[in-house]
Design a protein around this motif. Structure first.
Motif, PDB file in Angstrom:
ATOM      1  N   CYS A   1       0.850  -1.198   0.000  1.00  0.00           N
ATOM      2  CA  CYS A   1       0.000   0.000   0.000  1.00  0.00           C
ATOM      3  C   CYS A   1       0.886   1.248   0.000  1.00  0.00           C
ATOM      4  O   CYS A   1       1.797   1.374   0.813  1.00  0.00           O
TER       5      CYS A   1
ATOM      6  N   GLY B   1      -0.067   4.089   0.790  1.00  0.00           N
ATOM      7  CA  GLY B   1      -0.481   4.982   1.862  1.00  0.00           C
ATOM      8  C   GLY B   1       0.213   4.664   3.178  1.00  0.00           C
ATOM      9  O   GLY B   1       0.816   5.529   3.808  1.00  0.00           O
ATOM     10  N   CYS B   2       0.154   3.388   3.597  1.00  0.00           N
ATOM     11  CA  CYS B   2       0.687   3.017   4.914  1.00  0.00           C
ATOM     12  C   CYS B   2       1.953   2.178   4.825  1.00  0.00           C
ATOM     13  O   CYS B   2       2.575   1.868   5.845  1.00  0.00           O
TER      14      CYS B   2
ATOM     15  N   CYS C   1      -4.399   0.168   0.207  1.00  0.00           N
ATOM     16  CA  CYS C   1      -5.166  -0.883   0.871  1.00  0.00           C
ATOM     17  C   CYS C   1      -6.567  -0.311   1.148  1.00  0.00           C
ATOM     18  O   CYS C   1      -6.744   0.905   1.162  1.00  0.00           O
TER      19      CYS C   1
ATOM     20  N   CYS D   1      -6.653   2.498   3.891  1.00  0.00           N
ATOM     21  CA  CYS D   1      -6.152   3.816   3.485  1.00  0.00           C
ATOM     22  C   CYS D   1      -7.083   4.457   2.461  1.00  0.00           C
ATOM     23  O   CYS D   1      -7.255   5.677   2.438  1.00  0.00           O
TER      24      CYS D   1
HETATM   25 ZN   LIG Z   1      -2.700   1.303   3.506  1.00  0.00          ZN
END
Ligand SMILES: [Zn+2]
Ligand SMILES: [Zn+2]
Length: 237
Positions: A167, A169-170, A207, A210
């Motif tokens: 992911c 984002g994270c 994901c 996120c």
């Molecule tokens: Zn994520």
């Protein structure tokens, strides 16, 4: 013939590896090069097909010959078609062949239909990209039952391939798999509804967590801003 481990439990990734090796040998053979099949067999068993026996890999190659004959395509003479190809194996081989050799202009065509977009993206994702796709600067909105935007399957495929299952984002691996591939959703950082573009510079693989966060969380603006910091290719629009 000793076919090693049960032939029904080959994963799609293993079948794809066998098909890739087969197609590579076929094209080398057709261009007049000598191909050492025993060597190719060994290389596969040191990599993608670790744990398979020599006989099992050989048998799989013969299965591929069988399917190619059914499709009316060329095969490697040295791999005699095997008679008993299981239905699951046959389907898997056909999909693996499809992924490699039958891209048509239609596969690259932008579409507003989610199912079509996803099908095309999944197929394109198995390809080597020549470069970052251009995408669509101003995705057109189409009035169907709801409203949706015409999007470029290459952008979705490329962005997911770039993410390699992590992911953006994270930084965590996708929480689960779908059809044997990590599940990540492609999100448009500036939303399409806000006239964001459908280009790699405005798209991230996230994901589900996120992704929800970008749309619904109270810190969604801060989180979105952090994406621009984390993902270099993103350009604010
Ligand atoms: Zn994520
Ligand atoms: Zn989104």
């Amino acid at each position: 013939m000793d076919t090693g481990k049960s032939n029904s439990d080959w994963s799609d990734a293993e079948i794809q590896a066998a098909v890739d090796a087969y197609l590579s040998m076929l094209s080398r053979e057709q261009s007049g090069q000598k191909v050492n099949k025993a060597h190719e067999n060994r290389v596969l068993r040191k990599g993608a097909l670790a744990g398979r026996t020599k006989g099992s890999v050989e048998f799989r190659m013969q299965n591929i010959s069988t399917v190619l004959i059914e499709l009316g395509r060329d095969r490697i003479e040295g791999y005699k078609p095997a008679k008993n190809v299981g239905a699951n194996v046959e389907r898997s081989i056909r999909e693996a062949l499809n992924a490699r050799s039958t891209l048509t202009p239609e596969d690259f065509a932008p579409t507003a239909d989610e199912a079509t977009l996803e099908r095309r993206a999944v197929k394109l994702e198995k390809q080597q990209f020549k470069g970052e796709p251009k995408g669509i600067v101003e995705p057109e909105q189409i009035q169907t039952s709801g409203k949706s935007y015409v999007r470029d399957p290459e952008v979705r495929a490329w962005v997911r391939q770039e993410a390699k299952g992590i992911c953006e984002g994270c930084g965590q691996p996708a929480p689960f798999e779908k059809d044997g591939r990590p599940f990540l959703e492609v999100h448009h950082v500036k939303h399409l509804a806000q006239e964001g573009s459908d280009r790699p510079s405005n798209a991230v693989a996230l994901c589900p967590n996120c992704h929800r966060r970008c749309h619904h969380a109270s810190d969604r603006d801060e989180f979105t801003a952090s994406l621009y910091m984390k993902v270099e290719r993103l350009k604010p629009e």
